[in-house]
Scaffold this active site. Structure first.
Site, PDB file in Angstrom:
ATOM      1  N   ASP A   1       2.018  -6.956   2.492  1.00  0.00           N
ATOM      2  CA  ASP A   1       0.848  -6.156   2.870  1.00  0.00           C
ATOM      3  C   ASP A   1       1.295  -4.909   3.629  1.00  0.00           C
ATOM      4  O   ASP A   1       0.662  -4.488   4.602  1.00  0.00           O
ATOM      5  CB  ASP A   1      -0.160  -6.976   3.687  1.00  0.00           C
ATOM      6  CG  ASP A   1      -1.502  -6.264   3.843  1.00  0.00           C
ATOM      7  OD1 ASP A   1      -1.770  -5.292   3.104  1.00  0.00           O
ATOM      8  OD2 ASP A   1      -2.291  -6.672   4.716  1.00  0.00           O
TER       9      ASP A   1
ATOM     10  N   HIS B   1       0.853  -1.194   0.000  1.00  0.00           N
ATOM     11  CA  HIS B   1       0.000   0.000   0.000  1.00  0.00           C
ATOM     12  C   HIS B   1       0.885   1.239   0.000  1.00  0.00           C
ATOM     13  O   HIS B   1       1.537   1.534   0.995  1.00  0.00           O
ATOM     14  CB  HIS B   1      -0.904   0.002   1.245  1.00  0.00           C
ATOM     15  CG  HIS B   1      -1.838  -1.165   1.272  1.00  0.00           C
ATOM     16  ND1 HIS B   1      -3.086  -1.125   0.696  1.00  0.00           N
ATOM     17  CD2 HIS B   1      -1.689  -2.417   1.757  1.00  0.00           C
ATOM     18  CE1 HIS B   1      -3.682  -2.303   0.845  1.00  0.00           C
ATOM     19  NE2 HIS B   1      -2.854  -3.105   1.488  1.00  0.00           N
TER      20      HIS B   1
ATOM     21  N   ASP C   1      -9.104  -4.511  -2.818  1.00  0.00           N
ATOM     22  CA  ASP C   1      -8.369  -4.458  -1.568  1.00  0.00           C
ATOM     23  C   ASP C   1      -9.223  -4.889  -0.385  1.00  0.00           C
ATOM     24  O   ASP C   1      -9.884  -5.906  -0.457  1.00  0.00           O
ATOM     25  CB  ASP C   1      -7.736  -3.088  -1.329  1.00  0.00           C
ATOM     26  CG  ASP C   1      -6.662  -3.222  -0.268  1.00  0.00           C
ATOM     27  OD1 ASP C   1      -5.689  -3.915  -0.553  1.00  0.00           O
ATOM     28  OD2 ASP C   1      -6.848  -2.708   0.837  1.00  0.00           O
TER      29      ASP C   1
ATOM     30  N   ASN D   1      -6.367   0.853  -2.980  1.00  0.00           N
ATOM     31  CA  ASN D   1      -7.259   1.584  -2.054  1.00  0.00           C
ATOM     32  C   ASN D   1      -6.764   3.009  -1.818  1.00  0.00           C
ATOM     33  O   ASN D   1      -6.527   3.438  -0.699  1.00  0.00           O
ATOM     34  CB  ASN D   1      -7.435   0.822  -0.738  1.00  0.00           C
ATOM     35  CG  ASN D   1      -6.129   0.556  -0.021  1.00  0.00           C
ATOM     36  OD1 ASN D   1      -5.071   0.581  -0.631  1.00  0.00           O
ATOM     37  ND2 ASN D   1      -6.211   0.302   1.271  1.00  0.00           N
TER      38      ASN D   1
HETATM   39 ZN    ZN Z   1      -3.697  -5.050   1.646  1.00  0.00          ZN
END
Ligand code: ZN
Length: 428
Positions: free
Chosen positions: A305, A68, A158, A100
């Site tokens: 992540d 992210h 996401d 996202n």
């Molecule tokens: Zn994620």
């Protein structure tokens, strides 16, 4: 991109290239940004810089399949510049960026905001995922074909799984024609872990909720033939479901995070919101099943992540603090210390899970050291002992439960397109 046409001779390292079954003391010549030759006693054109790699591991550039970067929209948490600098300092040469953001990449123009910004400010390569649905709202499909043409390497909504099965089926069918994977988070219902190891106060996706979504999507894969890449599988039964589907020949791949491979839910008691993520940490039995899945290939990749948040956000009470921890600068050290040195995973397999497999899943050009491949290399010092110090992260995020952890093994150089974008300062 500024790094794409450099030349470099990497001399005397132990080259591990699983895609070509190479594990040998070799030189590697990168010419004008791409791999030229792998061999012994290589010469290089005059003026070519040399990186001395004696005693070090030379691997195809590591690729993090789940990151992210927060830009556009959440630049207080992270930017493409700081996120990719963090990747470089963690030994990661390319990242798959999650969608996202605000605006989310649900049309070609929004996706190009990410690729344009990455070309201008990125230290490592950035491969964006497009949204599955418009606005990530789960009601109408995004224009997947246009997103693919604009550079999306796959699709995800996401943290918001596509709850409508008809929509998910249509998305998988279309992704199949595009030859790209769908990578949903399988976190349906807010629930909680049960059992004696369960920690209070935080209600993440229950094991059953995660496994139920995986089971549903595996059925949709069977119906459509679309490629499903399950993001951060976290439970023993989830791995078993995926293993069975693969044995049946379904096009299913998946990833596990370093934190799900090394921590159990008790960490939440110790580290509070810095151990709060979705899916949440599980039990020691789940951790063991994930390690086994990684060994036997049921789990294709380790992905971080990486989810930076501001200190103020993570200082909120546990039930209000946002989910997610940073991972780019600890992932390789955790892999080497707690999987490779611990005997849970051999080195070649670890390199495979970090390079060849993510490239294969998302159709990326790297992941191997064939002539003509991108000149992307991760250099590892297996014996380097160091301590995680979040204050020294290049990421804006400090939200990690691994602060103060002693680790053995580290990425000491990150090379992208023949350019050394990170070199450990204590390594000369
Ligand atoms: Zn994620």
């Amino acid at each position: 991109m500024p790094w794409s046409t450099d030349s470099l001779l990497i001399r005397g390292g132990r080259v591990i290239d699983p895609a070509n079954d190479v594990d040998d003391l070799l030189d590697l010549l990168i010419d004008k940004g791409t791999v030229a030759t792998l061999g012994r006693n290589l010469g290089a054109p005059a003026g070519t810089p040399v990186y001395e790699a004696a005693g070090l591991i030379v691997a195809p550039g590591f690729i993090d399949a789940h990151v992210h970067l927060r830009e556009p929209g959440f630049e207080a948490k992270e930017t493409i510049a700081t996120g990719t600098a963090a990747a470089a300092s963690g030994g990661i040469c390319a990242v798959v960026a999650m969608p996202n953001t605000v605006p989310p990449p649900d049309c070609a123009a929004h996706l190009r905001m990410v690729t344009t910004r990455a070309a201008a400010t990125g230290t490592v390569r950035v491969y964006p995922l497009g949204c599955i649905t418009r606005g990530r709202e789960g009601r109408r499909l995004a224009p997947l074909d246009k997103l693919a043409r604009a550079g999306a390497v796959g699709f995800s909504d996401d943290g918001d799984p596509v709850t409508d099965p008809d929509l998910m089926q249509a998305a998988l069918a279309q992704a199949r024609t595009l030859g790209l994977p769908l990578s949903p988070h399988e976190e349906l219902t807010p629930g909680r872990n049960a059992g004696p190891e369960a920690a209070p106060a935080f209600h993440g996706a229950s094991p059953e909720a995660e496994e139920g979504m995986i089971a549903r999507d595996l059925e949709l894969v069977r119906l459509t033939g679309g490629h499903l890449h399950v993001a951060h599988v976290s439970t023993a039964r989830g791995v078993a479901l995926i293993r069975r589907a693969r044995e049946a020949g379904l096009p299913v791949t998946c990833e596990a995070t370093p934190h799900h491979l090394t921590l159990t839910q008790e960490a939440l008691t110790r580290h509070g919101s810095n151990a709060k993520m979705n899916p949440p940490l599980r039990t020691s039995r789940d951790v063991e099943a994930l390690c086994q899945g990684l060994r036997d290939g049921s789990i294709d990749v380790i992905a971080t992540d990486h989810a930076p948040h501001t200190e103020a956000e993570k200082a909120l009470p546990l039930d209000q603090a946002p989910c997610g921890i940073v991972g780019l600068e600890t992932a390789v050290g955790l892999t080497l210390t707690h999987l490779v040195h611990a005997g849970a995973l051999d080195l070649k397999t670890a390199v495979d899970r970090w390079s060849r497999q993510p490239a294969r899943i998302f159709g990326l050009p790297g992941g191997r050291l064939n002539p003509g491949s991108p000149g992307d290399v991760t250099v590892l010092d297996l014996e380097r002992e160091w301590t995680v110090d979040p204050e020294r992260f290049r990421s804006k995020g400090r939200n990690t439960p691994f602060g103060g952890w002693p680790l053995r093994g580290k990425a000491v150089a990150t090379i992208v397109g023949g350019c050394i974008v990170f070199q450990d300062s204590t390594n000369g």
